[in-house]
Design a protein around this motif. Structure first.
Motif, mmCIF file in Angstrom:
data_model
loop_
_atom_site.group_PDB
_atom_site.id
_atom_site.type_symbol
_atom_site.label_atom_id
_atom_site.label_comp_id
_atom_site.label_asym_id
_atom_site.label_seq_id
_atom_site.Cartn_x
_atom_site.Cartn_y
_atom_site.Cartn_z
ATOM 1 N N PHE A 192 -46.568 71.810 -41.407
ATOM 2 C CA PHE A 192 -47.274 71.303 -42.585
ATOM 3 C C PHE A 192 -46.758 69.931 -43.016
ATOM 4 N N HIS A 193 -45.608 69.523 -42.485
ATOM 5 C CA HIS A 193 -45.140 68.157 -42.738
ATOM 6 C C HIS A 193 -46.074 67.132 -42.086
ATOM 7 N N HIS A 194 -46.827 67.553 -41.072
ATOM 8 C CA HIS A 194 -47.700 66.643 -40.326
ATOM 9 C C HIS A 194 -49.126 66.611 -40.881
ATOM 10 N N MET A 195 -49.372 67.331 -41.942
ATOM 11 C CA MET A 195 -50.719 67.402 -42.501
ATOM 12 C C MET A 195 -50.674 67.172 -44.006
ATOM 13 N N ALA A 196 -51.680 66.495 -44.500
ATOM 14 C CA ALA A 196 -51.829 66.359 -45.954
ATOM 15 C C ALA A 196 -52.627 67.567 -46.444
ATOM 16 N N ILE A 197 -51.965 68.712 -46.538
ATOM 17 C CA ILE A 197 -52.671 69.960 -46.824
ATOM 18 C C ILE A 197 -53.256 69.984 -48.233
ATOM 19 N N GLU A 198 -52.842 69.063 -49.084
ATOM 20 C CA GLU A 198 -53.438 68.985 -50.424
ATOM 21 C C GLU A 198 -54.896 68.533 -50.370
ATOM 22 N N TYR A 199 -55.312 67.977 -49.231
ATOM 23 C CA TYR A 199 -56.707 67.557 -49.048
ATOM 24 C C TYR A 199 -57.499 68.578 -48.220
ATOM 25 N N MET A 200 -56.957 69.783 -48.102
ATOM 26 C CA MET A 200 -57.590 70.799 -47.265
ATOM 27 C C MET A 200 -57.996 72.032 -48.066
ATOM 28 N N ILE A 201 -58.265 71.870 -49.339
ATOM 29 C CA ILE A 201 -58.666 72.994 -50.173
ATOM 30 C C ILE A 201 -60.071 73.459 -49.785
ATOM 31 N N PRO A 202 -60.237 74.747 -49.484
ATOM 32 C CA PRO A 202 -61.577 75.240 -49.130
ATOM 33 C C PRO A 202 -62.586 74.978 -50.245
ATOM 34 N N LYS A 203 -63.698 74.374 -49.920
ATOM 35 C CA LYS A 203 -64.698 74.004 -50.923
ATOM 36 C C LYS A 203 -65.559 75.218 -51.288
ATOM 37 N N GLY A 204 -65.807 75.364 -52.568
ATOM 38 C CA GLY A 204 -66.688 76.412 -53.045
ATOM 39 C C GLY A 204 -66.051 77.783 -53.133
ATOM 40 N N GLU A 205 -64.762 77.898 -52.773
ATOM 41 C CA GLU A 205 -64.120 79.216 -52.773
ATOM 42 C C GLU A 205 -63.029 79.332 -53.834
ATOM 43 N N THR A 206 -62.732 78.244 -54.535
ATOM 44 C CA THR A 206 -61.673 78.261 -55.530
ATOM 45 C C THR A 206 -61.898 77.138 -56.522
ATOM 46 N N THR A 207 -61.347 77.310 -57.709
ATOM 47 C CA THR A 207 -61.405 76.247 -58.718
ATOM 48 C C THR A 207 -60.295 75.225 -58.503
ATOM 49 N N LEU A 208 -59.384 75.511 -57.580
ATOM 50 C CA LEU A 208 -58.289 74.591 -57.279
ATOM 51 C C LEU A 208 -58.833 73.333 -56.611
ATOM 52 N N THR A 209 -58.375 72.185 -57.060
ATOM 53 C CA THR A 209 -58.822 70.908 -56.504
ATOM 54 C C THR A 209 -57.622 70.047 -56.125
ATOM 55 N N THR A 210 -57.869 69.070 -55.272
ATOM 56 C CA THR A 210 -56.797 68.236 -54.748
ATOM 57 C C THR A 210 -55.979 67.572 -55.844
ATOM 58 N N ASP A 211 -56.637 67.125 -56.919
ATOM 59 C CA ASP A 211 -55.911 66.417 -57.968
ATOM 60 C C ASP A 211 -54.943 67.316 -58.724
ATOM 61 N N ARG A 212 -55.019 68.624 -58.509
ATOM 62 C CA ARG A 212 -54.102 69.543 -59.175
ATOM 63 C C ARG A 212 -52.866 69.843 -58.322
ATOM 64 N N LEU A 213 -52.844 69.357 -57.089
ATOM 65 C CA LEU A 213 -51.734 69.624 -56.180
ATOM 66 C C LEU A 213 -50.767 68.449 -56.142
ATOM 67 N N HIS A 214 -49.473 68.757 -56.172
ATOM 68 C CA HIS A 214 -48.439 67.716 -56.206
ATOM 69 C C HIS A 214 -47.378 68.036 -55.150
ATOM 70 N N ARG A 215 -47.270 67.175 -54.166
ATOM 71 C CA ARG A 215 -46.341 67.393 -53.044
ATOM 72 C C ARG A 215 -44.925 66.996 -53.453
ATOM 73 N N LEU A 216 -43.946 67.861 -53.117
ATOM 74 C CA LEU A 216 -42.533 67.605 -53.381
ATOM 75 C C LEU A 216 -41.728 67.837 -52.100
ATOM 76 N N THR A 217 -40.543 67.268 -52.038
ATOM 77 C CA THR A 217 -39.635 67.589 -50.942
ATOM 78 C C THR A 217 -39.135 69.015 -51.090
ATOM 79 N N SER A 218 -38.841 69.405 -52.306
ATOM 80 C CA SER A 218 -38.422 70.757 -52.639
ATOM 81 C C SER A 218 -38.808 71.006 -54.091
ATOM 82 N N THR A 219 -39.155 72.245 -54.428
ATOM 83 C CA THR A 219 -39.528 72.528 -55.823
ATOM 84 C C THR A 219 -38.326 72.428 -56.751
#
Length: 529
Positions: free
Chosen positions: A441-468
């Motif tokens: 997952f380090h090789h993918m911008a998974i924040e831009y891979m949210i399934p469309k139409g299946e969740t209210t979650l959107t890319t702008d709500r995701l924040h990538r960190l090195t560690s939480t």
């Protein structure tokens, strides 16, 4: 019978850095050829002992490579000056070969070709130890014991488990003939025999033998808080998990207890040892240790809170230390306390189970304990076909921007990462998700891979960190001022306005350099891509 230099260095546990530095300065101030015979042997002995320390304690292959080069140079100079007998030359070159084998053992994490090179060097040393012509001046049994152990470890790392077991079993037989049953070397090889036995186990009786052997080691060291005790606990945990994964046990409770004991000791070790290490040693030490600490991920949903704590510790230890000059250990409860209502923290983890690489997610919301979500096998994710042709693994492996763009148009990949189970754990009303990737997952911008139409979650709500654990960092003071933003730069394209003595256009990075220099900016380096 006189011990060989090979054996003498093996038995050296620690070394004074000041002595090594002094000997090195003497050797290279005078040149190895000008040293007395005793001084030269002391120098090579200390080099070899330091090389073994780099290998066994820190895993610092960069330092080990330099030691090998110093040893080779010194030995070559001494030999060319005609100051060494053939027997001494042969014996010392085996030390060089052994260190070279150790180096390639460490380097095999990054280059598969090093497996064969490590085996070749160890085999050369073994052939030397078993040659009857050398028995007059070296303790053959112990040298063979060490090399059988090294080869067993190498084969185990290559997942050649039957060959590893055969080598370790042979080392056990040799050790039993001349060492005390409670010698550290015997206990170490017994624990390795137990884990190899578990790897090749075909029935419950085989596992019982493995567990009985590792229990002997655990009981001997007791709760001594020593590194040997911790290693015995880790190997017992691994054996118990293998037993469960092969269907000969149904509970992971005992393995969980062992992993927790091992983790507790390793945290203490890191706190005590990191302060005395330089930055290079710390990096190599932790990168080598991390796979063993995070092996507990194979527990999966047995205790997600424990796994979350392990992840906080392992993912950003070096970064935290480099920044603060001290170690701070955090727990999932502290991260949860920092979350606001409607926020979520996710630690993605990559691990091995059932002889396969797997992905998982540790999900933490404002209320309740963490949960573990399995995301399946890494190979299955890598094998997903992309719309433009090829598979996910191709897009990761090849530097093709068009192929990588296919990541972000493939609904099958989206649903494989952001599964229904994961989205349910996040919660439909979650307004902000902090996530830390791992593995592929380090090789993918998974924040831009949210399934469309299946969740209210959107890319702008995701924040990538090195560690939480970054959520626990103190907020940086806000600053304001001018900023130069650059994007979509083609560093290879020629810049027609750039000055050139030949009259030809020069690349963009050169153009940028001269452009910025015209504004009076003196402290600027040129771009190198």
């Amino acid at each position: 019978m006189k011990k060989s230099f090979l054996l003498a260095a093996f038995t050296t546990r620690t070394i004074s850095a000041s002595i090594l530095t002094l000997l090195a300065s003497i050797a290279f101030a005078q040149s190895p050829a000008s040293l007395s015979h005793r001084e030269f042997l002391d120098y090579t002995h200390q080099l070899y002992a330091e090389g073994n320390r780099c290998y066994a304690e820190t895993g610092n292959k960069t330092r080990l490579k330099h030691i090998i080069e110093d040893y080779e140079n010194a030995l070559t100079q001494r030999t060319e000056a005609g100051l060494l007998s053939q027997q001494t030359q042969d014996s010392l070159w085996q030390e060089v070969n052994k260190l070279a084998g150790d180096y390639h053992y460490l380097n095999s994490d990054e280059d598969d070709r090093s497996y064969d090179l490590a085996e070749d060097y160890f085999m050369q040393c073994l052939a030397f130890a078993e040659d009857p012509a050398h028995r007059s001046y070296q303790t053959v049994n112990h040298d063979r014991f060490i090399l059988y152990r090294e080869l067993g470890q190498l084969y185990y790392k290559e997942k050649r488990y039957q060959e590893a077991y055969d080598m370790i079993d042979a080392a056990m037989v040799m050790a039993s003939n001349y060492l005390s049953p409670y010698d550290d070397d015997v206990l170490d090889i017994l624990s390795q025999w137990a884990i190899c036995k578990a790897r090749v186990a075909r029935n419950g009786a085989d596992f019982n033998e493995a567990i009985e052997a590792i229990d002997d080691v655990v009981r001997f060291y007791g709760d001594t808080l020593s590194g040997d005790y911790g290693e015995a606990l880790r190997k017992k945990a691994k054996i118990l998990m293998l037993q469960q994964e092969k269907g000969f046990s149904s509970s992971s409770a005992s393995a969980l207890k062992c992993y927790k004991g091992y983790y507790r000791l390793k945290k203490r070790e890191a706190l005590s040892r990191f302060a005395s290490m330089n930055a290079d040693d710390r990096e190599h030490y932790w990168m080598r240790l991390r796979p063993f600490v995070t092996d507990c991920y194979r527990l999966e949903d047995s205790d997600p809170g424990f796994l979350f704590d392990v992840t906080l510790f392992s993912k950003s230890l070096l970064l935290e230390y480099a920044k603060n000059k001290r170690l701070q250990l955090y727990t999932w409860q502290q991260v949860q306390k920092r979350l606001q209502p409607g926020e979520c923290a996710i630690e993605f983890v990559q691990y091995e189970k059932y002889e396969q690489r797997r992905m998982g997610a540790l999900v933490l919301v404002k209320q309740g304990s963490p949960v573990f979500i399995s995301l399946g096998k890494v190979e299955d994710i890598l094998g997903i076909p992309l719309r433009g042709g090829g598979i996910v693994e191709d897009a990761i492996s090849f530097d093709d921007p068009w192929l990588k763009d296919d990541f972000y148009t493939d609904s099958l990949l989206f649903n494989t990462i952001w599964t229904d189970e994961l989205l349910d754990a996040i919660g439909e009303n979650t307004r902000k998700v902090y996530f830390a990737p791992d593995g592929i997952f380090h090789h993918m911008a998974i924040e831009y891979m949210i399934p469309k139409g299946e969740t209210t979650l959107t890319t702008d709500r995701l924040h990538r960190l090195t560690s939480t654990r970054q959520l626990l960092a103190k907020a940086m003071p806000k600053t304001s001022g001018k900023v130069l933003a650059c994007g979509n730069v083609n560093f290879d394209k020629a810049g027609p306005t750039a000055p050139s003595q030949t009259g030809e256009a020069i690349p963009n990075d050169e153009s940028a350099y001269f452009f910025l220099k015209s504004f009076g900016i003196q402290q600027i380096g040129r771009a190198h891509v």
